[in-house]
Design a protein around this motif. Structure first.
Motif, PDB file in Angstrom:
ATOM      1  N   GLU A   1       0.831  -1.208   0.000  1.00 16.75           N
ATOM      2  CA  GLU A   1       0.000   0.000   0.000  1.00 16.75           C
ATOM      3  C   GLU A   1       0.867   1.259   0.000  1.00 16.75           C
ATOM      4  O   GLU A   1       0.593   2.206  -0.731  1.00 16.75           O
ATOM      5  N   ALA A   2       1.923   1.247   0.783  1.00 16.28           N
ATOM      6  CA  ALA A   2       2.826   2.411   0.827  1.00 16.28           C
ATOM      7  C   ALA A   2       3.530   2.609  -0.512  1.00 16.28           C
ATOM      8  O   ALA A   2       3.669   3.749  -0.985  1.00 16.28           O
ATOM      9  N   LEU A   3       3.969   1.529  -1.128  1.00 16.41           N
ATOM     10  CA  LEU A   3       4.630   1.636  -2.430  1.00 16.41           C
ATOM     11  C   LEU A   3       3.665   2.144  -3.505  1.00 16.41           C
ATOM     12  O   LEU A   3       4.042   2.956  -4.352  1.00 16.41           O
ATOM     13  N   SER A   4       2.429   1.677  -3.457  1.00 12.49           N
ATOM     14  CA  SER A   4       1.455   2.147  -4.447  1.00 12.49           C
ATOM     15  C   SER A   4       1.124   3.621  -4.227  1.00 12.49           C
ATOM     16  O   SER A   4       0.904   4.367  -5.180  1.00 12.49           O
ATOM     17  N   TRP A   5       1.126   4.061  -2.962  1.00 13.23           N
ATOM     18  CA  TRP A   5       0.919   5.483  -2.650  1.00 13.23           C
ATOM     19  C   TRP A   5       2.059   6.303  -3.254  1.00 13.23           C
ATOM     20  O   TRP A   5       1.857   7.340  -3.868  1.00 13.23           O
ATOM     21  N   SER A   6       3.285   5.804  -3.062  1.00 11.07           N
ATOM     22  CA  SER A   6       4.459   6.495  -3.610  1.00 11.07           C
ATOM     23  C   SER A   6       4.391   6.580  -5.126  1.00 11.07           C
ATOM     24  O   SER A   6       4.686   7.627  -5.716  1.00 11.07           O
TER      25      SER A   6
ATOM     26  N   VAL B   1      -4.436   0.817  -9.220  1.00  6.97           N
ATOM     27  CA  VAL B   1      -3.623  -0.120  -8.430  1.00  6.97           C
ATOM     28  C   VAL B   1      -3.611   0.315  -6.961  1.00  6.97           C
ATOM     29  O   VAL B   1      -3.794  -0.502  -6.057  1.00  6.97           O
ATOM     30  N   HIS B   2      -3.408   1.611  -6.739  1.00  8.51           N
ATOM     31  CA  HIS B   2      -3.393   2.100  -5.361  1.00  8.51           C
ATOM     32  C   HIS B   2      -4.765   1.931  -4.700  1.00  8.51           C
ATOM     33  O   HIS B   2      -4.845   1.570  -3.513  1.00  8.51           O
ATOM     34  N   GLY B   3      -5.812   2.191  -5.437  1.00 11.30           N
ATOM     35  CA  GLY B   3      -7.151   2.010  -4.875  1.00 11.30           C
ATOM     36  C   GLY B   3      -7.385   0.579  -4.428  1.00 11.30           C
ATOM     37  O   GLY B   3      -7.930   0.337  -3.343  1.00 11.30           O
ATOM     38  N   GLY B   4      -6.955  -0.365  -5.247  1.00  6.58           N
ATOM     39  CA  GLY B   4      -7.072  -1.774  -4.866  1.00  6.58           C
ATOM     40  C   GLY B   4      -6.229  -2.101  -3.654  1.00  6.58           C
ATOM     41  O   GLY B   4      -6.679  -2.792  -2.730  1.00  6.58           O
ATOM     42  N   ALA B   5      -4.997  -1.592  -3.626  1.00  7.42           N
ATOM     43  CA  ALA B   5      -4.110  -1.833  -2.485  1.00  7.42           C
ATOM     44  C   ALA B   5      -4.687  -1.217  -1.211  1.00  7.42           C
ATOM     45  O   ALA B   5      -4.595  -1.811  -0.126  1.00  7.42           O
ATOM     46  N   PHE B   6      -5.293  -0.053  -1.330  1.00  4.65           N
ATOM     47  CA  PHE B   6      -5.912   0.629  -0.190  1.00  4.65           C
ATOM     48  C   PHE B   6      -7.038  -0.223   0.394  1.00  4.65           C
ATOM     49  O   PHE B   6      -7.107  -0.430   1.613  1.00  4.65           O
ATOM     50  N   VAL B   7      -7.902  -0.732  -0.464  1.00  8.00           N
ATOM     51  CA  VAL B   7      -9.025  -1.556   0.004  1.00  8.00           C
ATOM     52  C   VAL B   7      -8.516  -2.841   0.652  1.00  8.00           C
ATOM     53  O   VAL B   7      -8.985  -3.235   1.728  1.00  8.00           O
ATOM     54  N   VAL B   8      -7.543  -3.497   0.010  1.00 10.30           N
ATOM     55  CA  VAL B   8      -6.992  -4.735   0.571  1.00 10.30           C
ATOM     56  C   VAL B   8      -6.319  -4.458   1.915  1.00 10.30           C
ATOM     57  O   VAL B   8      -6.451  -5.244   2.861  1.00 10.30           O
ATOM     58  N   TYR B   9      -5.613  -3.332   2.026  1.00 10.12           N
ATOM     59  CA  TYR B   9      -4.987  -2.978   3.302  1.00 10.12           C
ATOM     60  C   TYR B   9      -6.051  -2.780   4.389  1.00 10.12           C
ATOM     61  O   TYR B   9      -5.890  -3.275   5.506  1.00 10.12           O
ATOM     62  N   CYS B  10      -7.107  -2.057   4.078  1.00 13.11           N
ATOM     63  CA  CYS B  10      -8.157  -1.802   5.078  1.00 13.11           C
ATOM     64  C   CYS B  10      -8.806  -3.108   5.539  1.00 13.11           C
ATOM     65  O   CYS B  10      -9.022  -3.313   6.738  1.00 13.11           O
ATOM     66  N   VAL B  11      -9.100  -4.004   4.605  1.00 10.26           N
ATOM     67  CA  VAL B  11      -9.673  -5.305   4.967  1.00 10.26           C
ATOM     68  C   VAL B  11      -8.670  -6.098   5.805  1.00 10.26           C
ATOM     69  O   VAL B  11      -9.031  -6.711   6.814  1.00 10.26           O
ATOM     70  N   SER B  12      -7.399  -6.062   5.405  1.00  6.30           N
ATOM     71  CA  SER B  12      -6.352  -6.774   6.153  1.00  6.30           C
ATOM     72  C   SER B  12      -6.209  -6.213   7.563  1.00  6.30           C
ATOM     73  O   SER B  12      -5.960  -6.971   8.512  1.00  6.30           O
TER      74      SER B  12
ATOM     75  N   ALA C   1      -3.649   4.377   6.625  1.00 11.04           N
ATOM     76  CA  ALA C   1      -3.774   4.221   5.172  1.00 11.04           C
ATOM     77  C   ALA C   1      -3.973   5.554   4.461  1.00 11.04           C
ATOM     78  O   ALA C   1      -3.792   5.633   3.246  1.00 11.04           O
ATOM     79  N   VAL C   2      -4.307   6.598   5.191  1.00 13.03           N
ATOM     80  CA  VAL C   2      -4.624   7.876   4.545  1.00 13.03           C
ATOM     81  C   VAL C   2      -3.381   8.691   4.192  1.00 13.03           C
ATOM     82  O   VAL C   2      -3.196   9.044   3.033  1.00 13.03           O
ATOM     83  N   PRO C   3      -2.490   9.015   5.140  1.00 14.30           N
ATOM     84  CA  PRO C   3      -1.293   9.776   4.753  1.00 14.30           C
ATOM     85  C   PRO C   3      -0.298   8.865   4.020  1.00 14.30           C
ATOM     86  O   PRO C   3      -0.176   7.686   4.357  1.00 14.30           O
ATOM     87  N   PRO C   4       0.420   9.400   3.073  1.00  7.47           N
ATOM     88  CA  PRO C   4       1.389   8.575   2.343  1.00  7.47           C
ATOM     89  C   PRO C   4       2.454   7.966   3.269  1.00  7.47           C
ATOM     90  O   PRO C   4       2.980   8.640   4.152  1.00  7.47           O
TER      91      PRO C   4
END
Length: 113
Positions: A16-21, A47-58, A80-83
């Motif tokens: 998630e952090a890498l996709s934010w970057s 890609v980041h949106g998907g990673a964000f959702v997966v992170y929140c569920v995780s 998950a909100v700030p980079p």
């Protein structure tokens, strides 16, 4: 199972952090450099949106399986909100024992540092 959940959470936090970057770089290319093809924002954004959702569920699954207190779960979701804060949270949770599978079987309080 708790070890697998902790390992999965660690991996997803980094992804998630890498996709934010990558999204920040793509937005820089689009808005500052004015690169063609919108700087990749549509693809990297998806890609980041998907990673964000997966992170929140995780984070929710980890909170339930690893028996985090409610404020730790909220902190994980808020990270998950700030980079790049998901990496900070993952390191903090590891350092304080919140991603330690063995700790979940004990009832000892976690030392906050």
């Amino acid at each position: 199972m708790t070890t697998a959940v902790a390992r999965w959470f660690r991996v997803i936090a980094v992804v998630e952090a890498l996709s934010w970057s990558a999204l920040l770089v793509a937005m820089f290319l689009k808005h500052v450099v004015e690169a063609p093809h919108e700087g990749g924002v549509p693809v990297v954004g998806a890609v980041h949106g998907g990673a964000f959702v997966v992170y929140c569920v995780s984070a929710v699954v980890a909170a339930l399986v690893l028996r985090w207190r409610w404020w730790v779960a909220l902190l994980a979701l808020g990270a998950a909100v700030p980079p790049l804060f998901t990496i900070w949270f993952e390191r903090w949770a590891t350092r304080t024992g919140r991603l330690d599978a063995a700790r979940t079987s004990r009832e000892e309080p976690v030392a906050v540092r």
